[in-house]
Write an enzyme that holds these catalytic residues in place. Structure first.
Site, PDB file in Angstrom:
ATOM      1  N   ARG A  68     -22.232 113.673  59.070  1.00 41.00           N
ATOM      2  CA  ARG A  68     -22.723 112.426  59.642  1.00 41.00           C
ATOM      3  C   ARG A  68     -24.116 112.631  60.216  1.00 41.00           C
ATOM      4  O   ARG A  68     -24.396 113.649  60.834  1.00 41.00           O
ATOM      5  CB  ARG A  68     -21.787 111.929  60.757  1.00 41.00           C
ATOM      6  CG  ARG A  68     -20.533 111.246  60.253  1.00 41.00           C
ATOM      7  CD  ARG A  68     -19.640 110.786  61.381  1.00 41.00           C
ATOM      8  NE  ARG A  68     -19.127 111.919  62.123  1.00 41.00           N
ATOM      9  CZ  ARG A  68     -19.601 112.344  63.274  1.00 41.00           C
ATOM     10  NH1 ARG A  68     -20.600 111.700  63.870  1.00 41.00           N
ATOM     11  NH2 ARG A  68     -19.101 113.403  63.855  1.00 41.00           N
ATOM     12  N   TYR A 196     -22.127 110.631  52.150  1.00 41.47           N
ATOM     13  CA  TYR A 196     -21.213 111.508  52.887  1.00 41.47           C
ATOM     14  C   TYR A 196     -20.180 110.715  53.699  1.00 41.47           C
ATOM     15  O   TYR A 196     -20.545 109.801  54.467  1.00 41.47           O
ATOM     16  CB  TYR A 196     -21.966 112.465  53.830  1.00 41.47           C
ATOM     17  CG  TYR A 196     -20.975 113.108  54.768  1.00 41.47           C
ATOM     18  CD1 TYR A 196     -20.134 114.122  54.309  1.00 41.47           C
ATOM     19  CD2 TYR A 196     -20.771 112.620  56.058  1.00 41.47           C
ATOM     20  CE1 TYR A 196     -19.137 114.641  55.117  1.00 41.47           C
ATOM     21  CE2 TYR A 196     -19.778 113.141  56.877  1.00 41.47           C
ATOM     22  CZ  TYR A 196     -18.969 114.152  56.407  1.00 41.47           C
ATOM     23  OH  TYR A 196     -17.970 114.649  57.196  1.00 41.47           O
ATOM     24  N   LYS A 205     -15.058 105.764  60.697  1.00 39.79           N
ATOM     25  CA  LYS A 205     -15.736 105.798  61.984  1.00 39.79           C
ATOM     26  C   LYS A 205     -16.443 104.471  62.286  1.00 39.79           C
ATOM     27  O   LYS A 205     -16.438 103.996  63.415  1.00 39.79           O
ATOM     28  CB  LYS A 205     -16.734 106.959  62.041  1.00 39.79           C
ATOM     29  CG  LYS A 205     -16.078 108.351  61.980  1.00 39.79           C
ATOM     30  CD  LYS A 205     -15.047 108.462  63.032  1.00 39.79           C
ATOM     31  CE  LYS A 205     -14.343 109.793  63.243  1.00 39.79           C
ATOM     32  NZ  LYS A 205     -14.455 110.928  62.437  1.00 39.79           N
ATOM     33  N   HIS A 225     -11.047 108.207  69.315  1.00 44.62           N
ATOM     34  CA  HIS A 225     -11.157 109.324  68.370  1.00 44.62           C
ATOM     35  C   HIS A 225     -10.050 110.324  68.697  1.00 44.62           C
ATOM     36  O   HIS A 225     -10.312 111.395  69.247  1.00 44.62           O
ATOM     37  CB  HIS A 225     -12.549 109.952  68.518  1.00 44.62           C
ATOM     38  CG  HIS A 225     -12.917 110.927  67.442  1.00 44.62           C
ATOM     39  ND1 HIS A 225     -13.902 111.873  67.615  1.00 44.62           N
ATOM     40  CD2 HIS A 225     -12.465 111.105  66.181  1.00 44.62           C
ATOM     41  CE1 HIS A 225     -14.036 112.586  66.510  1.00 44.62           C
ATOM     42  NE2 HIS A 225     -13.171 112.142  65.628  1.00 44.62           N
ATOM     43  N   SER A 247     -15.469 116.100  66.906  1.00 40.15           N
ATOM     44  CA  SER A 247     -15.385 116.439  65.489  1.00 40.15           C
ATOM     45  C   SER A 247     -15.283 117.950  65.304  1.00 40.15           C
ATOM     46  O   SER A 247     -15.984 118.713  65.968  1.00 40.15           O
ATOM     47  CB  SER A 247     -16.617 115.920  64.765  1.00 40.15           C
ATOM     48  OG  SER A 247     -16.702 114.519  64.928  1.00 40.15           O
ATOM     49  N   CYS A 249     -12.985 119.999  66.166  1.00 41.38           N
ATOM     50  CA  CYS A 249     -12.471 120.737  67.314  1.00 41.38           C
ATOM     51  C   CYS A 249     -10.942 120.772  67.348  1.00 41.38           C
ATOM     52  O   CYS A 249     -10.343 121.022  68.391  1.00 41.38           O
ATOM     53  CB  CYS A 249     -13.029 120.167  68.606  1.00 41.38           C
ATOM     54  SG  CYS A 249     -14.793 120.495  68.798  1.00 41.38           S
ATOM     55  N   GLY A 250     -10.305 120.494  66.209  1.00 44.76           N
ATOM     56  CA  GLY A 250      -8.881 120.819  66.120  1.00 44.76           C
ATOM     57  C   GLY A 250      -7.889 119.672  66.097  1.00 44.76           C
ATOM     58  O   GLY A 250      -6.695 119.932  66.262  1.00 44.76           O
ATOM     59  N   LYS A 251      -8.298 118.421  65.856  1.00 42.04           N
ATOM     60  CA  LYS A 251      -7.330 117.322  65.831  1.00 42.04           C
ATOM     61  C   LYS A 251      -6.368 117.447  64.648  1.00 42.04           C
ATOM     62  O   LYS A 251      -5.149 117.371  64.820  1.00 42.04           O
ATOM     63  CB  LYS A 251      -8.051 115.962  65.776  1.00 42.04           C
ATOM     64  CG  LYS A 251      -8.768 115.598  67.066  1.00 42.04           C
ATOM     65  CD  LYS A 251      -9.419 114.228  67.002  1.00 42.04           C
ATOM     66  CE  LYS A 251     -10.467 114.105  65.925  1.00 42.04           C
ATOM     67  NZ  LYS A 251     -11.595 115.033  66.046  1.00 42.04           N
ATOM     68  N   ASP A 276      -7.017 111.470  63.413  1.00 42.53           N
ATOM     69  CA  ASP A 276      -8.429 111.247  63.763  1.00 42.53           C
ATOM     70  C   ASP A 276      -8.659 110.015  64.642  1.00 42.53           C
ATOM     71  O   ASP A 276      -9.553 110.032  65.478  1.00 42.53           O
ATOM     72  CB  ASP A 276      -9.253 111.118  62.478  1.00 42.53           C
ATOM     73  CG  ASP A 276     -10.746 111.344  62.681  1.00 42.53           C
ATOM     74  OD1 ASP A 276     -11.101 112.364  63.321  1.00 42.53           O
ATOM     75  OD2 ASP A 276     -11.551 110.526  62.224  1.00 42.53           O
ATOM     76  N   ARG A 374     -14.768 119.009  52.984  1.00 38.77           N
ATOM     77  CA  ARG A 374     -13.612 118.198  53.393  1.00 38.77           C
ATOM     78  C   ARG A 374     -12.638 117.966  52.247  1.00 38.77           C
ATOM     79  O   ARG A 374     -12.997 118.064  51.075  1.00 38.77           O
ATOM     80  CB  ARG A 374     -14.098 116.839  53.899  1.00 38.77           C
ATOM     81  CG  ARG A 374     -15.047 116.939  55.102  1.00 38.77           C
ATOM     82  CD  ARG A 374     -14.459 116.369  56.345  1.00 38.77           C
ATOM     83  NE  ARG A 374     -15.215 116.728  57.535  1.00 38.77           N
ATOM     84  CZ  ARG A 374     -14.771 116.526  58.776  1.00 38.77           C
ATOM     85  NH1 ARG A 374     -13.588 115.977  58.974  1.00 38.77           N
ATOM     86  NH2 ARG A 374     -15.488 116.888  59.817  1.00 38.77           N
ATOM     87  N   ASN A 501      -0.467 126.410  70.240  1.00 39.55           N
ATOM     88  CA  ASN A 501      -0.838 125.314  71.134  1.00 39.55           C
ATOM     89  C   ASN A 501       0.379 124.495  71.558  1.00 39.55           C
ATOM     90  O   ASN A 501       0.333 123.785  72.564  1.00 39.55           O
ATOM     91  CB  ASN A 501      -1.882 124.402  70.459  1.00 39.55           C
ATOM     92  CG  ASN A 501      -3.219 125.132  70.285  1.00 39.55           C
ATOM     93  OD1 ASN A 501      -3.516 126.071  71.018  1.00 39.55           O
ATOM     94  ND2 ASN A 501      -4.005 124.716  69.309  1.00 39.55           N
TER      95      ASN A 501
END
Ligand code: GTP
Ligand code: SPV
Ligand code: MN
Length: 597
Positions: A68, A196, A205, A225, A247, A249-251, A276, A374, A501
């Protein structure tokens, strides 16, 4: 049952973009397969080895178009202050004029596809309908995965239903003529010059966060988000939580985690609802309910393997589009920290020949896959997709979790004292930049609620909206903060992350039920010794203390950063946040770090 508004708008946009023909996307299998054949013939897509990857395709974006571009993303409201200091702003008239030049004739010799799509289950009163016009088959095929798209959506729209007008053209893929424009006051999105993901899959988004957050402000709900997941405990009880991480970071990873063995053996199960985006409303029972408006994943490939995320790996075995990973000559794909050894040779994300061991001039290894490569895959294919994932009412939230990527300072987990303190904690979140956005990797920036790049209006008003929501919720979820990314002095992660986690989520959910012990720190409550289930985990001596440590002096410095961040909002910032800052400062000043351990 024609929607006149839609017909007129499609004609008007076609007059601007001048496509050779217009094709309406109906959602049928035949049309999808015809588009796949056409894209393969033109080279836009490469069909992977169908024995190994049934229904899967490969696509490579332009080398300057792999993430992005937040610097080219604008909120175009009549008044600049309504976009706020954290968004790029352009006057709507000027924006339409400038982008209009880029769109003018941009689809000459091409087809304009009309993609009617629904964010949320088709026909649900909480869903939103959009229509994307695009000259990219890649975009159409991705939209068919990540949204519910086709004829049924037109039926739900009806003759006079309103919809978000989404216009996209690749144009020349010229980064100097690239603009991602949002007109919340007109319910319109214009994106030009990119191919993209987040720039061009306009339901994601652009609609489901930037436009939806604006709608949520006016309609009394939240567009966030956030991943949504259910945790089933051995008694069969399922509790749901939503978590906002920036973005990359592990979702996706958290939403699909595999419980560590002792938890698995006792019967813990995870149910994925979304990875997301969450649309959150107040339910009639006084709780918050969350819906995933998407129907697919657009996930980060590098790092995805059968140890870190076997559920993602199972999800992407078929009907998946891979973007900017490494392609081999025999129609296979690979990425860094993926499955197995790297292939002997292949074509890298940038189209160059690649083999293991290549390095750039400075000696850094050259990856085969772009770090932000992706996969796009239907969520229905996820082996642990929640039976509730398409429930139009969503799922009730027991906890909201915020988190960032911080190698220092921020503890593994803490629980905030109440909603208002939770909002402060979300509002002052920060994270180190990743490959998901164009910018300097590793730089720490404030990313409130992981929404900095996605809030469609003034972020001060967004904080106020969160605070107001809190006053309206009779049974609010508790709010927590996590950080999986704290490192030791040698630069290694202190916490194993991924499946482990769940140990933290388990404490969070037990806390929410009033069943787990904690000790108070200035930041909030952290697990009391023995309350975090570490069974079967071999942490080095002292690691847990380091993971939960609150360094008074470093936090006092961090608080000054919070205030600096808040300053830009001037008097529009809700005073509650400054009061929270002051209260936290007082708690820190009266605190000696030792009392925590
Ligand atoms: P977006 O799709 O960009 O919104 O990203 P996301 O938040 O869904 O992130 P994702 O789950 O795809 O993870 C991104 C990166 O973080 C991957 O390289 C993962 O391997 C890594 N990661 C995820 N979870 C953990 C964790 O618990 N610990 C560590 N150390 N790394 C993790
Ligand atoms: C993110 O960057 O947060 C993503 C990928 O989820 S994109 O759709 O490109 O925004
Ligand atoms: Mn995301």
């Amino acid at each position: 049952m024609e929607n006149k508004m839609l017909q007129n708008w499609v004609q008007e946009m076609a007059q601007l973009c001048k496509p050779e023909q217009i094709v309406w996307i109906d959602g049928s299998r035949e049309q999808k397969e015809a588009l796949e054949r056409e894209a393969v013939a033109s080279g836009e897509l490469i069909r992977l080895d169908q024995r190994k990857w049934p229904g899967c395709f490969y696509h490579r974006t332009a080398v300057n178009d792999v993430a992005r571009t937040e610097n080219l993303t604008y909120i175009c409201t009549r008044r600049e202050e309504d976009a706020g200091p954290t968004n790029n702003w352009m006057d709507p008239q000027e924006a339409y004029r400038q982008a209009g030049e880029y769109f003018n004739g941009a689809m000459r010799g091409r087809t304009m596809y009309v993609v009617p799509f629904s964010m949320g289950p088709i026909g649900s009163p909480f869903s939103k309908i959009g229509v994307e016009l695009t000259d990219s088959i890649y975009v159409v095929l991705n939209m068919l995965i990540v949204t519910r798209a086709g004829r049924e959506v037109l039926a739900a729209l009806g003759p006079d239903g309103d919809f978000t007008r989404c216009l996209h053209s690749k144009a020349d893929l010229d980064i100097n003529k690239r603009l991602i424009l949002h007109f919340p006051e007109d319910n319109t999105i214009w994106s030009v010059g990119s191919g993209y993901g987040g720039n061009v899959l306009l339901g994601k988004k652009c609609l489901s966060l930037r436009i939806a957050s604006y709608l949520g402000l006016h309609e009394g709900w939240l567009a966030e988000h956030m991943l949504i997941m259910g945790v089933e405990d051995p008694s069969g009880r399922v509790d749901y939580l939503a978590a906002a991480f920036p973005s990359a970071c592990g979702k996706t990873n958290l939403a699909m985690l595999v419980p560590p063995k002792p938890f698995r053996d006792r019967g813990y199960k995870i149910w994925t609802v979304g990875d997301d985006i969450a649309w959150i409303r107040l339910g009639e029972d006084g709780r918050l309910w969350a819906v995933n408006p998407e129907s697919g994943l657009f996930g980060v490939a590098p790092g995805t393997n059968s140890r870190s995320n076997p559920n993602a790996l199972a999800t992407i075995r078929q009907n998946t589009i891979f973007t900017n990973v490494l392609l081999t000559d025999d129609g296979d794909v690979w990425w860094e920290q993926g499955e197995g050894e790297p292939p002997a040779a292949g074509i890298a994300w940038d189209g160059s020949r690649w083999k293991p061991g290549l390095a750039d001039a400075a000696g850094n290894p050259l990856p085969g896959a772009h770090p932000n490569a992706r996969f796009t895959a239907p969520l229905a294919q996820c082996p642990i997709v929640s039976p509730e994932w398409e429930n139009p009412q969503g799922v009730p939230l027991s906890a909201i979790v915020f988190g960032g990527r911080r190698s220092t300072l921020v503890p593994l987990v803490f629980e905030t004292f109440d909603w208002r303190h939770g909002v402060y904690t979300g509002a002052t979140m920060s994270s180190e930049l990743t490959a998901a956005q164009f910018g300097t990797l590793g730089k720490v920036r404030r990313d409130p609620m992981a929404m900095l790049p996605f809030c469609g209006y003034n972020m001060a008003d967004y904080f106020r909206h969160w605070l107001e929501m809190g006053r309206r919720i009779p049974r609010p979820p508790r709010i927590f903060h996590v950080n999986w990314f704290r490192k030791d002095a040698s630069g290694s992660f202190l916490w194993p992350g991924f499946g482990d986690n769940l140990r933290v989520l388990d404490w969070i959910l037990r806390r929410s039920r009033g069943e787990a012990g904690a000790i108070e720190t200035p930041l909030g409550y952290i697990p009391a010794p023995g309350e975090l289930n570490l069974e079967g985990l071999d942490l080095p001596a002292g690691a847990m203390e380091q993971l939960l440590a609150v360094d008074r002096d470093l936090w006092l410095e961090e608080l000054a950063e919070h205030r600096r961040f808040f300053e830009q909002f001037g008097s529009r910032l809700p005073s509650e946040l400054l009061e929270e800052n002051k209260a936290l400062e007082n708690r820190l000043k009266n605190y000696s770090s030792r009392s925590a351990s």
